[in-house]
Design an enzyme around this catalytic site. Structure first.
Site, PDB file in Angstrom:
ATOM      1  N   GLU A   1      -0.476 -25.394 -52.391  1.00  0.00           N
ATOM      2  CA  GLU A   1       0.310 -24.178 -52.159  1.00  0.00           C
ATOM      3  C   GLU A   1       1.793 -24.462 -51.975  1.00  0.00           C
ATOM      4  OE1 GLU A   1      -2.556 -24.879 -50.706  1.00  0.00           O
ATOM      5  OE2 GLU A   1      -3.905 -23.156 -50.847  1.00  0.00           O
TER       6      GLU A   1
ATOM      7  N   PHE B   1     -12.726 -17.896 -39.326  1.00  0.00           N
ATOM      8  CA  PHE B   1     -12.608 -18.959 -40.321  1.00  0.00           C
ATOM      9  C   PHE B   1     -11.366 -18.723 -41.182  1.00  0.00           C
ATOM     10  CE2 PHE B   1     -13.666 -20.586 -44.636  1.00  0.00           C
ATOM     11  CZ  PHE B   1     -13.611 -21.930 -44.317  1.00  0.00           C
ATOM     12  N   GLN B   2     -10.582 -19.750 -41.342  1.00  0.00           N
ATOM     13  CA  GLN B   2      -9.327 -19.710 -42.105  1.00  0.00           C
ATOM     14  C   GLN B   2      -8.374 -18.631 -41.598  1.00  0.00           C
ATOM     15  OE1 GLN B   2     -10.279 -19.814 -46.379  1.00  0.00           O
ATOM     16  NE2 GLN B   2     -10.292 -22.043 -46.249  1.00  0.00           N
TER      17      GLN B   2
ATOM     18  N   LYS C   1      -7.873  -8.905 -45.607  1.00  0.00           N
ATOM     19  CA  LYS C   1      -8.823  -8.674 -46.690  1.00  0.00           C
ATOM     20  C   LYS C   1      -9.298  -7.214 -46.746  1.00  0.00           C
ATOM     21  CE  LYS C   1     -12.837 -10.624 -48.887  1.00  0.00           C
ATOM     22  NZ  LYS C   1     -13.603 -11.797 -49.206  1.00  0.00           N
TER      23      LYS C   1
ATOM     24  N   MET D   1      17.218 -43.611 -49.932  1.00  0.00           N
ATOM     25  CA  MET D   1      18.299 -43.107 -49.088  1.00  0.00           C
ATOM     26  C   MET D   1      18.141 -43.612 -47.660  1.00  0.00           C
ATOM     27  SD  MET D   1      21.106 -41.576 -49.048  1.00  0.00           S
ATOM     28  CE  MET D   1      21.507 -40.329 -50.260  1.00  0.00           C
TER      29      MET D   1
END
Lengths: 162, 579
Positions: free
Chosen positions: B67, B129-130, B179, B493
């Site tokens: 993502e 959940f999630q 949802k 760097m």
């Protein structure tokens, strides 16, 4: 640069998470909050937040600009100075031994506050006023023994034209 | 700094019928109304309904592999194409994985809309959940964010999200979609206007302030223009170039501003700041007038703020009032859109008599030329490939026409120093957040926005590994991005800082166990090429850039080459380490 105390009030959308945006801004940017009050206005979709903060002038400018940048802040005003009425409320639980009772009531009278709870060993005093008044009262009550204190933080409104 | 009504709000619809639709259908309607043609995303349980509906539309979906890649890709898409980038991810880990990308877009003011799935409203707060409070998590790194609590709010909120993302100072906006809300039904009436009473960015500059600027320009002996990403965001390059040329004021830009002014113009000073050119930094130290436009005076630009342009009157034009006087005190603050402000400023300059401007500027420009000649950006190409040489060759081979994205670190600075950007929207880098792993997904997004352009990600061997999985995205979606790895087997760097300031104690910066990038490219179904000697650089570039597929080119460069000039953190920018 000298730090100044500023009192800012803002109208905000009365929605979940808005207070968190305002407070999160202060903590995230390292600004300081001395006190904070929130309650809905007559329009229930709008709340008023009053914040007292202390910072040097450039930081005060940043605080104002950053607050204005928040999408949910509708209007912001710096209420510092004589153009606004400022009040704070406190509930003070003071130890009240028999020999001090009369003296405490005299102080209550002078400061035009109220005793709202009485017990064998204590009074709870309700006081409203500006910061100076509250500080003066607390100084006088301190020798008796202040058990607990709850302060509201400052509120402010601009004076309307006379 | 996109203009207010340039977009969906201008459309007028004659028939305003309401129809009963599901939340997901409404979402698609609004996205189409906003002109969305591409979504970068990754499906999951909380967004199955949205994906089900998305598949029925002709909106292109680019399936990323992580993502974070989706957000960087949307970022690259927005920068290269000048449109809002959109991503769609699921709840919980899908949402948290977007945070780095969102923070990067926030720092660089890039207009993106991030749609995250959320558990059904009755489960919010249940540790479902999630489930994660992504609105809480992203509050400090979005321009604004929303949790949609009922289906009726959906059209308004999505509209507002797009409007906020691209107006004023642009930025990322996140919309969290439970949802049950998107599955719910509502009577949909297309929204015409966005009504945000508290949000009203100032586009038009104060005229009085502009006249003071003209006065300062009239009397300045050693003026400098310092331009930034704001010029690119408000599409003001033309106006900036006009101002510079007719007043003969030399121009430097921040990293974010590269391309805002032609990199081959005689008035071009090069980039300013920690790795800026000698002449740009010295001009800043010596100038008596600095006109700063669309910048925010980042610490990597200013070095020690007290010493920054300390002899100059500073004019600061920016659309975001919080940028002004945040880090640097200014003489003339102007809140306004860069393009609008310059459009007002340029005619005012025409009204005054600058006299023979070339003669007037000669002394100042000669001084700058002298700085340029005494301390140019230079390196010596010997037996081992120098990373700078690769970028110079890349510039030659592409004739300066490629869109360059970068990772972060030395590769980013060399790309900035040695690729001369002629036009805006051709240099895409994570400037403010400095986010490794940005370049490859951003290149994918840029390639989607500009299918006919050559898009090259200039990478290091360290940062390319942070989002290397997106090679699969490029291959799957037939996006022929090119990756140039300046492979020094170090986190270069940081190694450079360790060399300079930590007595060469290279703590944990060695990367000896990098994968074989040629084989890795092949494993992804892309093409891999390698150059180990200087004489191979050009042929590898020519070959790699001509292949119409994703290509990784691995350049084995000098391990301990450093980026110069360098201003140590916190020092005045005129005090540079030169080699």
């Amino acid at each position: 640069m000298q730090e100044e105390k500023h009192i800012m009030t803002m109208l905000v959308d009365n929605e979940p998470g808005v207070l968190s945006r305002v407070v999160g801004l202060f903590s995230g940017k390292g600004f300081n909050i001395e006190s904070l009050c929130v309650a809905p206005t007559m329009d229930l979709k709008v709340s008023r937040i009053t914040i007292v903060t202390k910072a040097n002038p450039p930081v005060i400018e940043q605080i104002e600009k950053q607050l204005r940048k928040l999408i949910n802040v509708i209007k912001l005003r710096d209420m510092t100075g004589p153009k606004a009425v400022k009040r704070e409320m406190a509930l003070i639980c003071v130890r009240a031994k028999p020999e001090h009772r009369a003296e405490i009531l005299r102080i209550v009278d002078i400061f035009r506050c109220k005793v709202v709870d009485v017990g064998l060993e204590h009074y709870i005093i309700e006081v409203t006023g500006d910061e100076g008044k509250l500080t003066a009262l607390l100084n006088l009550l301190k020798p008796m023994g202040i058990e607990k204190i709850a302060r509201s933080g400052a509120l402010a409104l601009y004076r309307e034209p006379r | 700094m996109y203009r207010r009504n340039n977009h969906a709000t201008m459309k007028s619809r004659t028939v305003q019928k309401s129809k009963t639709l599901t939340g997901t259908q409404v979402l698609m309607e609004v996205l189409k109304d906003e002109g969305v043609d591409t979504i970068f995303g990754f499906p999951g349980g909380a967004v199955i309904d949205i994906y089900d509906e998305l598949a029925k539309t002709d909106i292109r979906h680019v399936l990323v592999r992580h993502e974070q890649g989706a957000v960087h890709a949307a970022d690259g898409y927005a920068r290269a194409g000048g449109k809002v980038g959109v991503c769609l991810v699921t709840s919980g880990p899908g949402a948290t994985n977007t945070v780095t990308g969102i923070a990067s877009a926030y720092m660089d003011s890039i207009p993106i809309v991030v749609l995250t799935g959320q558990v059904p409203t009755h489960l919010i707060g249940n540790d479902a959940f999630q489930e994660v409070d992504i609105v809480g998590i992203t509050r400090p790194c979005t321009k604004h964010n929303y949790l949609v609590q009922s289906a009726e709010d959906l059209p308004r909120i999505i509209k507002e999200a797009f409007y906020l993302a691209q107006s004023g100072r642009p930025g990322p906006v996140l919309v969290d979609l439970p949802k049950d809300v998107v599955a719910g039904k509502l009577d949909y009436v297309p929204q015409e206007e966005v009504n945000l009473k508290s949000y009203n960015p100032t586009y038009h500059p104060n005229k009085k302030q502009l006249r003071k600027v003209v006065e300062l320009i009239e009397h300045a002996e050693k003026p400098v223009i310092f331009a930034g990403g704001g010029i690119i965001l408000s599409k003001a390059s033309e106006e900036l170039t006009e101002l510079a040329r007719k007043t003969q004021i030399p121009v430097t830009t921040s990293l974010m501003g590269l391309g805002a002014f032609p990199g081959t113009d005689p008035l071009w000073l090069g980039m300013i700041g920690m790795h800026g050119t000698y002449r740009a930094n010295m001009s800043t130290g010596a100038c008596d007038l600095m006109i700063a436009i669309g910048v925010r005076f980042d610490d990597r630009v200013t070095g020690k703020t007290e010493a920054f342009a300390s002899q100059a009157n500073i004019v600061h034009i920016d659309i975001d009032p919080t940028s002004i006087r945040k880090n640097i005190p200014v003489t003339i603050p102007i809140v306004g859109d860069c393009k609008t402000s310059l459009k007002h400023l340029n005619p005012l300059i025409d009204q005054i008599d600058l006299g023979d401007i070339h003669t007037k500027r000669k002394k100042w420009l000669d001084q700058i030329e002298q700085w340029k000649n005494t301390k140019p950006l230079a390196y010596k190409q010997e037996d081992v490939i120098k990373p700078q040489y690769v970028i110079e060759k890349l510039y030659e081979v592409t004739k300066g026409n490629a869109i360059i994205t970068t990772e972060v670190g030395q590769n980013q600075m060399w790309a900035a120093q040695y690729y001369h950007f002629e036009r805006p929207n051709h240099f895409i880098t994570s400037g403010g957040l400095g986010c490794m792993g940005f370049g490859l997904p951003a290149a994918i997004g840029a390639q989607v926005a500009c299918p006919d352009k050559l898009v090259v990600d200039v990478a290091g061997d360290g940062s390319i590994q942070m989002n290397i999985q997106e090679m699969a995205t490029a291959v799957q979606c037939c996006l022929p991005v090119k990756v140039v790895i300046l492979n020094n087997r170090y986190l270069g760097m940081v190694r450079q800082w360790q060399e300079l300031f930590y007595e060469k104690r290279y703590a944990c910066t060695g990367m000896d166990h990098a994968p074989d990038f040629v084989k890795l490219a092949e494993a992804f179904g892309a093409v891999g090429l390698r150059a180990s000697k200087p004489e191979e650089v050009e042929s590898v570039l020519k070959e790699g850039l001509s292949i119409p597929q994703p290509v990784i080119m691995d350049f084995e460069v000098d391990q301990e080459e450093s980026v110069y000039p360098m201003v140590p953190a916190g020092a005045p920018i005129t005090e540079m380490l030169l080699v």
